[in-house]
Design an enzyme around this catalytic site. Structure first.
Site, short mmCIF file in Angstrom:
data_model
loop_
_atom_site.label_atom_id
_atom_site.label_comp_id
_atom_site.label_asym_id
_atom_site.label_seq_id
_atom_site.Cartn_x
_atom_site.Cartn_y
_atom_site.Cartn_z
N LYS A 113 -9.19 10.88 -4.50
CA LYS A 113 -9.37 9.43 -4.64
C LYS A 113 -10.31 8.87 -3.58
O LYS A 113 -11.18 8.05 -3.90
CB LYS A 113 -7.98 8.80 -4.51
CG LYS A 113 -7.88 7.32 -4.64
CD LYS A 113 -6.42 6.92 -4.80
CE LYS A 113 -5.49 7.51 -3.76
NZ LYS A 113 -5.50 6.84 -2.46
N ARG B 234 1.27 0.45 -3.26
CA ARG B 234 1.87 1.78 -3.19
C ARG B 234 3.31 1.76 -3.70
O ARG B 234 3.99 2.77 -3.67
CB ARG B 234 1.85 2.21 -1.74
CG ARG B 234 1.91 3.69 -1.54
CD ARG B 234 0.60 4.18 -1.04
NE ARG B 234 0.68 5.42 -0.33
CZ ARG B 234 -0.36 5.88 0.36
NH1 ARG B 234 -1.48 5.21 0.44
NH2 ARG B 234 -0.27 7.03 0.96
P1 AMP Z 1 -3.06 7.54 3.10
O1 AMP Z 1 -4.21 7.64 4.05
O2 AMP Z 1 -3.37 6.68 1.93
O3 AMP Z 1 -2.52 8.89 2.72
O4 AMP Z 1 -1.88 6.79 3.89
C1 AMP Z 1 -1.30 7.38 5.03
C2 AMP Z 1 0.03 6.72 5.33
O5 AMP Z 1 -0.17 5.33 5.62
C3 AMP Z 1 1.05 6.74 4.20
O6 AMP Z 1 1.75 7.97 4.10
C4 AMP Z 1 1.96 5.59 4.61
O7 AMP Z 1 2.81 5.96 5.70
C5 AMP Z 1 0.96 4.58 5.14
N1 AMP Z 1 0.49 3.69 4.04
C6 AMP Z 1 -0.71 3.73 3.42
N2 AMP Z 1 -0.80 2.80 2.47
C7 AMP Z 1 0.40 2.15 2.48
C8 AMP Z 1 0.97 1.08 1.72
N3 AMP Z 1 0.27 0.47 0.74
N4 AMP Z 1 2.21 0.68 2.02
C9 AMP Z 1 2.91 1.26 3.01
N5 AMP Z 1 2.47 2.28 3.75
C10 AMP Z 1 1.22 2.73 3.50
#
Ligand code: AMP
Length: 226
Positions: free
Chosen positions: A13, A88
Site C-alpha cells: 500500500k 483503521r
Molecule cells: P503503519 O505504519 O500503518 O503500519 O502503522 C504503524 C502503527 O501505528 C500501527 O500498528 C498502530 O499502532 C499505529 N497506527 C497507525 N495508524 C493508526 C490509526 N489509524 N489508528 C490507530 N493507530 C494507528
C-alpha cells in the site's frame, strides 16, 4: 482528489500510495509515519503512541482521530489528500465520514488492496525503511524493490527495519485488527463500500489484487483510476 487507501500491512500500500500521490499531486498522509516521526523527535504524542505501536495495537481513537482531522485542515490539503492507514477501525470511519459531511467534503475514491494474510506477513518481515525518504520502498524479499546491498535502492541512504515489523506477535496483532470485518479496518472499508453502493458508486471503489509484483499492481491501479 480525496482518496482513502485500504490494504493490510505488507500489501504494498505504501509503495502504490507514493505513485498515487505523484499522479494527483496530493499529500500522502500516513498515520503510521506521523506517529514514527513523533517518536523519533521525542514529542509527547510520540511518547504516548510508542507502547501501542510496539505491541501492534491501535493508538487510541481519542488521540488518532483529532490528529488526522486536524492534519486534513492544513493548507496542503486544499486540493485533496491521500489517506493511508486511516481509518483503521469502524469508529474512525464513522467519525471521518461525520467530519467530512459536516464540511460538505466528498471522498472521490476508495482503494482496497486485497492480499492474503500469510503473504502479507512474509512481506512485512522483509521491508526496510530509507533514512532519507519514506517514499523509497525497499524489501529484501521482493525483487522489484530489493535494496542495493544494505543501502536504499533509490538514493543509497541507510536502511533499517521497523522493530514492529520483526515481531511476529505484533504483526499478528496488527493483522487481527485489519482483517476484522465487525469493528476493525475491513469494517471501516466496508462502511465506505456501503455508502458507495447506496450513492450511485460515489465514492468510486477500486479493488486491487495485491499478489502480483509492484509494476503489475501499479499498472492495474492506473488503469482502474483512469
Ligand atoms: P503503519 O505504519 O500503518 O503500519 O502503522 C504503524 C502503527 O501505528 C500501527 O500498528 C498502530 O499502532 C499505529 N497506527 C497507525 N495508524 C493508526 C490509526 N489509524 N489508528 C490507530 N493507530 C494507528
Amino acid at each position: 482528489m480525496k482518496i482513502l487507501f485500504f490494504g493490510p500491512n505488507g500489501s504494498g500500500k505504501g509503495t502504490q500510495g507514493a505513485i498515487v500521490k505523484e499522479k494527483y499531486g496530493i499529500p500522502h498522509i500516513e498515520t503510521g509515519v506521523i506517529f514514527r516521526e513523533n517518536i523519533s523527535k521525542g514529542t509527547d504524542l510520540g511518547k504516548e503512541a510508542k507502547g501501542y505501536i510496539n505491541r501492534g495495537e491501535l493508538v487510541p481513537d481519542s488521540i488518532t482521530i483529532p490528529m488526522i482531522l486536524n492534519r486534513l485542515k492544513a493548507d496542503d490539503c486544499k486540493k485533496g489528500w491521500l489517506l493511508d492507514g486511516f481509518p483503521r477501525n469502524l469508529t474512525q470511519a464513522q467519525e471521518l465520514d461525520k467530519a467530512l459531511s459536516k464540511e460538505n467534503i466528498k471522498i472521490d475514491i476508495v482503494i482496497d488492496m486485497v492480499l492474503d494474510r500469510q503473504i502479507a506477513k512474509n512481506r512485512i518481515m522483509g521491508r526496510r525503511l530509507c533514512a532519507n525518504d519514506n517514499n523509497h520502498p525497499n524489501n529484501i524479499y521482493i525483487d522489484a524493490i530489493k535494496p542495493n546491498g544494505d543501502k536504499c535502492r533509490v538514493c543509497g541512504g541507510s536502511l533499517s527495519a521497523r522493530s514492529d515489523d520483526q515481531d511476529e506477535a505484533a504483526i499478528d496483532q496488527r493483522h487481527g485488527i485489519y482483517y476484522d470485518t465487525k469493528t476493525g479496518t475491513m469494517a471501516g472499508c466496508n462502511y465506505f463500500k456501503n455508502i458507495s453502493a447506496k450513492n450511485n458508486g460515489i465514492p468510486k471503489i477500486v479493488e486491487l489484487d495485491g499478489r502480483p509484483g509492484v509494476k503489475e499492481v501499479s499498472a492495474e491501479l492506473m488503469a482502474k483510476l483512469g
